[in-house]
Design an enzyme around this catalytic site. Sequence first.
Site, mmCIF file in Angstrom:
data_model
loop_
_atom_site.group_PDB
_atom_site.id
_atom_site.type_symbol
_atom_site.label_atom_id
_atom_site.label_comp_id
_atom_site.label_asym_id
_atom_site.label_seq_id
_atom_site.Cartn_x
_atom_site.Cartn_y
_atom_site.Cartn_z
ATOM 1 N N HIS A 172 -12.925 15.752 34.344
ATOM 2 C CA HIS A 172 -13.304 16.180 35.707
ATOM 3 C C HIS A 172 -13.993 14.980 36.324
ATOM 4 C CE1 HIS A 172 -12.635 20.475 34.723
ATOM 5 N NE2 HIS A 172 -12.909 20.035 33.517
ATOM 6 N N GLU A 188 -11.860 28.246 26.268
ATOM 7 C CA GLU A 188 -13.027 27.381 26.038
ATOM 8 C C GLU A 188 -14.143 28.300 25.529
ATOM 9 O OE1 GLU A 188 -14.686 25.606 29.594
ATOM 10 O OE2 GLU A 188 -15.975 24.237 28.465
ATOM 11 N N HIS A 192 -7.682 25.745 32.364
ATOM 12 C CA HIS A 192 -8.677 25.928 31.309
ATOM 13 C C HIS A 192 -8.507 27.352 30.758
ATOM 14 C CE1 HIS A 192 -10.476 22.376 32.971
ATOM 15 N NE2 HIS A 192 -11.582 22.460 32.263
ATOM 16 N N ASP A 210 -13.801 15.453 29.161
ATOM 17 C CA ASP A 210 -14.231 16.576 30.006
ATOM 18 C C ASP A 210 -15.194 16.121 31.120
ATOM 19 O OD1 ASP A 210 -14.046 19.210 30.795
ATOM 20 O OD2 ASP A 210 -15.294 20.025 29.214
ATOM 21 N N ASP A 211 -16.484 16.002 30.803
ATOM 22 C CA ASP A 211 -17.500 15.592 31.787
ATOM 23 C C ASP A 211 -18.404 14.557 31.116
ATOM 24 O OD1 ASP A 211 -17.090 17.722 34.051
ATOM 25 O OD2 ASP A 211 -17.073 18.845 32.166
HETATM 26 N N1 HPA Z 1 -14.984 24.106 31.921
HETATM 27 C C1 HPA Z 1 -14.780 24.735 33.073
HETATM 28 N N2 HPA Z 1 -15.005 24.172 34.246
HETATM 29 C C2 HPA Z 1 -15.424 22.904 34.271
HETATM 30 C C3 HPA Z 1 -15.658 22.213 33.109
HETATM 31 C C4 HPA Z 1 -15.411 22.838 31.870
HETATM 32 O O1 HPA Z 1 -15.578 22.290 30.762
HETATM 33 N N3 HPA Z 1 -16.090 20.988 33.490
HETATM 34 C C5 HPA Z 1 -16.103 20.957 34.825
HETATM 35 N N4 HPA Z 1 -15.712 22.132 35.313
HETATM 36 ZN ZN ZN Z 2 -12.844 20.856 31.667
#
Ligand code: HPA
Ligand code: ZN
Length: 346
Positions: free
Chosen positions: A27, A208, A205, A286-287
């Site tokens: 992201h 998770e 997604h 991811d982030d």
């Molecule tokens: N999951 C869902 N939404 C998100 C994530 C994530 O890991 N990172 C940024 N938005």
């Molecule tokens: Zn993500």
Amino acid sequence: MNSVRPVSPERLPELLRLMPKAELHIHIEGSLEPELIFALAKRNGVALPYASVDELRSAYAFTNLQSFLDIYYAGASVLLTEQDFYDMARAYFLKAAADHVVHAELFFDPQTHTARGVSMETVVRGLHRACVDAQAGQGISASLIMCFLRHLSEEEAFETLEQALPYRELIVGVGLDSGEVGNPPEKFARVFARCRELGLHLVAHAGEEGPPAYIWTALDLLKVERIDHGVQAAKDPALMQRLARDRIALTVCPLSNLKLCVFPDLAQHNLRQLLDAGLAATVNSDDPAYFGGYMNDNFTQTFAATGMQASHAWALASNSFEASFAGQADKRKNLDSLAACFETFS
Ligand code: HPA
Ligand code: ZN
């Protein structure tokens, strides 16, 4: 390459760092480092509820996905101009190049910005310009995947798609992110059907924090080509078989899962189990600004914790190229350079 020759434990981290790889789950707003958040806040005259970079960083103690998302959306509030979006993506590409990422598909969350009065044009043009420069300067092929925020409505997702149509050629696909539990894929079935008609690639997604049922519906109702995260699939043997049979890639993010308490520690992460069951898993960041590491940190820490070997490294990197939305010629070139890299370690 049919069989991967073993690599000594001392040399494995070097192989992980040097091997060419694709990042399919980043992201771009999650690459905003605290220093850049403060610099952009100053440039744009935006007030932050944190006094310093250190104070902001010390707030990065997450207990689940939502506790992270609250801070992540606050951090993105400093992004106002096309140059801000460019600078954010530029910083990411320089880090990616250092980690030998040669192809990247960037998620972006337009609704986080349009809700604050920033136009779709500002967001897409800034990010696209950074993609063009990454190709020219770092040799990284890059494309954009627009994500819908799943905590918002179907109607808002359709409005967002409408706003993006003038930039259709600058977007390779769409995804689905934000708070998963209580926002199942089926909420967006009609939006995804429309995106499919438009020829966009589809990802979401799923699994998770949410149940395996969300992975099934992402596949069967949204018709996605890849699952982002997907680690909860291991709870459902029939789903594991389906994912393996259809070579559906999972874009797994180990350090994210650790920081959001999906697994108690990296040694208990199930990446190795997914690969050994024949699934097309990949490693992603991811982030990275929030979860303590970029691509190579994810690779080296997860391998150290789980005892994965060179054969797993080969599987992860080759899966990343095969599951990418790059053209066939680019995929072939990247797979060839991966093979050449492994040759130098044999
Ligand atoms: N999951 C869902 N939404 C998100 C994530 C994530 O890991 N990172 C940024 N938005
Ligand atoms: Zn993500």
